[in-house]
Write a protein that holds these residues in place. Structure first.
Motif, PDB file in Angstrom:
ATOM      1  N   ARG A 254       1.532  92.189 -86.122  1.00  0.00           N
ATOM      2  CA  ARG A 254       0.136  92.255 -86.559  1.00  0.00           C
ATOM      3  C   ARG A 254      -0.479  93.634 -86.357  1.00  0.00           C
ATOM      4  O   ARG A 254      -1.441  93.980 -87.036  1.00  0.00           O
ATOM      5  CB  ARG A 254      -0.689  91.220 -85.793  1.00  0.00           C
ATOM      6  CG  ARG A 254      -0.194  89.811 -85.943  1.00  0.00           C
ATOM      7  CD  ARG A 254      -0.968  88.833 -85.092  1.00  0.00           C
ATOM      8  NE  ARG A 254      -2.314  88.592 -85.587  1.00  0.00           N
ATOM      9  CZ  ARG A 254      -3.156  87.707 -85.066  1.00  0.00           C
ATOM     10  NH1 ARG A 254      -2.778  86.988 -84.008  1.00  0.00           N
ATOM     11  NH2 ARG A 254      -4.352  87.544 -85.577  1.00  0.00           N
ATOM     12  N   HIS A 255       0.045  94.419 -85.415  1.00  0.00           N
ATOM     13  CA  HIS A 255      -0.525  95.725 -85.103  1.00  0.00           C
ATOM     14  C   HIS A 255       0.599  96.730 -84.926  1.00  0.00           C
ATOM     15  O   HIS A 255       1.672  96.396 -84.411  1.00  0.00           O
ATOM     16  CB  HIS A 255      -1.334  95.669 -83.796  1.00  0.00           C
ATOM     17  CG  HIS A 255      -2.259  94.501 -83.690  1.00  0.00           C
ATOM     18  ND1 HIS A 255      -3.398  94.371 -84.438  1.00  0.00           N
ATOM     19  CD2 HIS A 255      -2.185  93.373 -82.926  1.00  0.00           C
ATOM     20  CE1 HIS A 255      -4.005  93.237 -84.135  1.00  0.00           C
ATOM     21  NE2 HIS A 255      -3.287  92.618 -83.223  1.00  0.00           N
ATOM     22  N   ASP A 256       0.358  97.989 -85.335  1.00  0.00           N
ATOM     23  CA  ASP A 256       1.334  99.029 -85.032  1.00  0.00           C
ATOM     24  C   ASP A 256       0.863  99.830 -83.818  1.00  0.00           C
ATOM     25  O   ASP A 256      -0.275  99.689 -83.351  1.00  0.00           O
ATOM     26  CB  ASP A 256       1.608  99.929 -86.239  1.00  0.00           C
ATOM     27  CG  ASP A 256       0.388 100.719 -86.704  1.00  0.00           C
ATOM     28  OD1 ASP A 256      -0.504 101.015 -85.884  1.00  0.00           O
ATOM     29  OD2 ASP A 256       0.342 101.058 -87.901  1.00  0.00           O
ATOM     30  N   ALA A 257       1.752 100.670 -83.309  1.00  0.00           N
ATOM     31  CA  ALA A 257       1.471 101.397 -82.065  1.00  0.00           C
ATOM     32  C   ALA A 257       0.259 102.306 -82.202  1.00  0.00           C
ATOM     33  O   ALA A 257      -0.535 102.434 -81.262  1.00  0.00           O
ATOM     34  CB  ALA A 257       2.703 102.195 -81.650  1.00  0.00           C
ATOM     35  N   ASP A 258       0.099 102.949 -83.356  1.00  0.00           N
ATOM     36  CA  ASP A 258      -1.044 103.844 -83.545  1.00  0.00           C
ATOM     37  C   ASP A 258      -2.358 103.086 -83.493  1.00  0.00           C
ATOM     38  O   ASP A 258      -3.349 103.575 -82.933  1.00  0.00           O
ATOM     39  CB  ASP A 258      -0.914 104.585 -84.877  1.00  0.00           C
ATOM     40  CG  ASP A 258       0.201 105.618 -84.877  1.00  0.00           C
ATOM     41  OD1 ASP A 258       0.632 106.014 -83.769  1.00  0.00           O
ATOM     42  OD2 ASP A 258       0.631 106.020 -85.962  1.00  0.00           O
ATOM     43  N   ALA A 259      -2.381 101.881 -84.076  1.00  0.00           N
ATOM     44  CA  ALA A 259      -3.603 101.078 -84.063  1.00  0.00           C
ATOM     45  C   ALA A 259      -3.953 100.643 -82.644  1.00  0.00           C
ATOM     46  O   ALA A 259      -5.136 100.607 -82.260  1.00  0.00           O
ATOM     47  CB  ALA A 259      -3.448  99.864 -84.968  1.00  0.00           C
ATOM     48  N   VAL A 260      -2.928 100.324 -81.856  1.00  0.00           N
ATOM     49  CA  VAL A 260      -3.170  99.926 -80.467  1.00  0.00           C
ATOM     50  C   VAL A 260      -3.727 101.104 -79.676  1.00  0.00           C
ATOM     51  O   VAL A 260      -4.706 100.966 -78.933  1.00  0.00           O
ATOM     52  CB  VAL A 260      -1.871  99.387 -79.833  1.00  0.00           C
ATOM     53  CG1 VAL A 260      -2.065  99.156 -78.337  1.00  0.00           C
ATOM     54  CG2 VAL A 260      -1.443  98.097 -80.525  1.00  0.00           C
ATOM     55  N   GLN A 261      -3.137 102.281 -79.835  1.00  0.00           N
ATOM     56  CA  GLN A 261      -3.629 103.461 -79.121  1.00  0.00           C
ATOM     57  C   GLN A 261      -5.063 103.789 -79.536  1.00  0.00           C
ATOM     58  O   GLN A 261      -5.896 104.143 -78.680  1.00  0.00           O
ATOM     59  CB  GLN A 261      -2.724 104.659 -79.371  1.00  0.00           C
ATOM     60  CG  GLN A 261      -3.128 105.898 -78.572  1.00  0.00           C
ATOM     61  CD  GLN A 261      -2.116 107.020 -78.672  1.00  0.00           C
ATOM     62  OE1 GLN A 261      -1.044 106.865 -79.276  1.00  0.00           O
ATOM     63  NE2 GLN A 261      -2.432 108.161 -78.089  1.00  0.00           N
ATOM     64  N   ALA A 262      -5.371 103.678 -80.803  1.00  0.00           N
ATOM     65  CA  ALA A 262      -6.730 103.941 -81.270  1.00  0.00           C
ATOM     66  C   ALA A 262      -7.720 102.953 -80.668  1.00  0.00           C
ATOM     67  O   ALA A 262      -8.844 103.328 -80.287  1.00  0.00           O
ATOM     68  CB  ALA A 262      -6.774 103.888 -82.797  1.00  0.00           C
ATOM     69  N   ALA A 263      -7.317 101.685 -80.571  1.00  0.00           N
ATOM     70  CA  ALA A 263      -8.197 100.679 -79.976  1.00  0.00           C
ATOM     71  C   ALA A 263      -8.448 100.982 -78.503  1.00  0.00           C
ATOM     72  O   ALA A 263      -9.577 100.855 -78.009  1.00  0.00           O
ATOM     73  CB  ALA A 263      -7.580  99.290 -80.140  1.00  0.00           C
ATOM     74  N   VAL A 264      -7.405 101.409 -77.799  1.00  0.00           N
ATOM     75  CA  VAL A 264      -7.561 101.757 -76.388  1.00  0.00           C
ATOM     76  C   VAL A 264      -8.485 102.967 -76.249  1.00  0.00           C
ATOM     77  O   VAL A 264      -9.367 102.998 -75.372  1.00  0.00           O
ATOM     78  CB  VAL A 264      -6.189 102.029 -75.751  1.00  0.00           C
ATOM     79  CG1 VAL A 264      -6.345 102.608 -74.342  1.00  0.00           C
ATOM     80  CG2 VAL A 264      -5.354 100.756 -75.708  1.00  0.00           C
ATOM     81  N   ALA A 265      -8.304 103.963 -77.081  1.00  0.00           N
ATOM     82  CA  ALA A 265      -9.153 105.159 -77.023  1.00  0.00           C
ATOM     83  C   ALA A 265     -10.616 104.824 -77.257  1.00  0.00           C
ATOM     84  O   ALA A 265     -11.510 105.455 -76.682  1.00  0.00           O
ATOM     85  CB  ALA A 265      -8.676 106.183 -78.053  1.00  0.00           C
ATOM     86  N   ALA A 266     -10.864 103.796 -78.094  1.00  0.00           N
ATOM     87  CA  ALA A 266     -12.231 103.373 -78.391  1.00  0.00           C
ATOM     88  C   ALA A 266     -12.769 102.352 -77.398  1.00  0.00           C
ATOM     89  O   ALA A 266     -13.914 101.914 -77.526  1.00  0.00           O
ATOM     90  CB  ALA A 266     -12.286 102.793 -79.802  1.00  0.00           C
ATOM     91  N   GLY A 267     -11.945 101.970 -76.422  1.00  0.00           N
ATOM     92  CA  GLY A 267     -12.358 100.949 -75.461  1.00  0.00           C
ATOM     93  C   GLY A 267     -12.453  99.578 -76.085  1.00  0.00           C
ATOM     94  O   GLY A 267     -13.179  98.701 -75.595  1.00  0.00           O
TER      95      GLY A 267
END
Length: 286
Positions: A254-267
């Motif tokens: 459902r999610h790729d690694a870049d999307a997960v990192q972006a979500a973490v960066a945005a809190g």
């Protein structure tokens, strides 16, 4: 599954050492296991990090959803995130008090935060220094099995150090199915270790089965099934006050690694559908 930390005060917490290729070497701990007889591809043993009714430091409840509190120390301590999958399991015992089986009920993000403490003779001496020295996600993924080709087939484990507003990959983003032992193989091996692992001088392992018995045969266990390999940054960067430690178990379909990192960066990692996430702020010792 929403987790209530208070319900885990009666649970028993332990971990699996050496269940992901390369982690012990990166952590500088491979030499500790030279006396442990185990196949090259197998985990090296289990260790306790929370023991209800214990007379020593392992009685201290270490789990937190949102904080890591650094230990009191007169000298610098090297603390690292240990990104792991936690298995919440229900234990069935035999009449003689030994474990018969462990049935998984949920899995999720776990931080087996560790001190790289020179001279420690047992793994547990690096694992529990009191309140908020470990982390577990508030939201777990409910399961009835954890087979590599079953409920966990598309799950991945990622971790990040958030420092100065930047989300830095700390552990190598990895498929959960890439653990050396997983599913029935892992749980059967854990049960065997609870029955047969012995503690002795010259080994970092302890008789965890006896500790489980002394704790009153808890019905629930929390198992940290092993940390993944570190990135180059994770291998050499230690936690400091103000850092955020983030561990994410997510569905790679459902999610790729870049999307997960972006979500973490945005809190916003908690908004990822189908994910179990853990964010802890690091605090200095009071």
């Amino acid at each position: 599954m929403q987790l209530n930390l208070e319900d885990l005060r009666a649970a028993f917490g332990f971990g699996v050492a050496g269940n992901f290729a390369g982690h012990l070497e990166q952590a500088g701990e491979a030499g500790d296991f030279t006396s442990v007889d185990a196949p090259a591809e197998a985990p090296k043993g289990i260790f306790p990090w929370y023991v209800p009714r214990d007379n020593g430091f392992l009685r201290l409840f270490p789990l937190s959803h949102e904080r890591i509190v650094l230990p009191v120390s007169k000298t610098p301590l090297n603390l690292q995130i240990e990104p792991e999958v936690a298995v919440l399991g229900v234990v069935t015992y035999r009449r003689d008090g030994t474990v018969d089986r462990i049935e998984p009920r949920a899995i999720g993000a776990f931080n087996d935060c560790s001190i790289r403490r020179e001279g420690a003779t047992k793994i547990s001496q690096k694992k529990n220094w009191g309140e908020a020295s470990k982390g577990i996600a508030r939201q777990l993924l409910r399961v009835t099995e954890i087979e590599p080709d079953g409920a966990a087939a598309t799950l991945r484990l990622a971790s990040f150090l958030v420092r100065d507003g930047e989300a830095l990959p700390y552990g190598v983003d990895s498929a959960v199915a890439d653990y050396s032992y997983f599913g029935t193989q892992l749980l059967d091996w854990v049960v065997d270790r609870l029955r047969h692992q012995q503690g002795a001088d010259g080994t970092p392992l302890e008789d965890v089965g006896q500790q489980l018995l002394a704790a009153g045969r808890p019905a629930v266990v929390v198992i940290g099934i092993g940390a993944t390999r570190y990135t180059a940054l994770g291998e050499t960067t230690f936690l400091a006050p103000g850092d955020h430690s983030v561990v994410v178990v997510y569905d790679g379909a459902r999610h790729d690694a870049d999307a997960v990192q972006a979500a973490v960066a945005a809190g916003a990692e908690h908004e990822l559908p189908g994910a179990s996430t853990l964010r802890q702020v690091v605090f200095a010792a009071a």
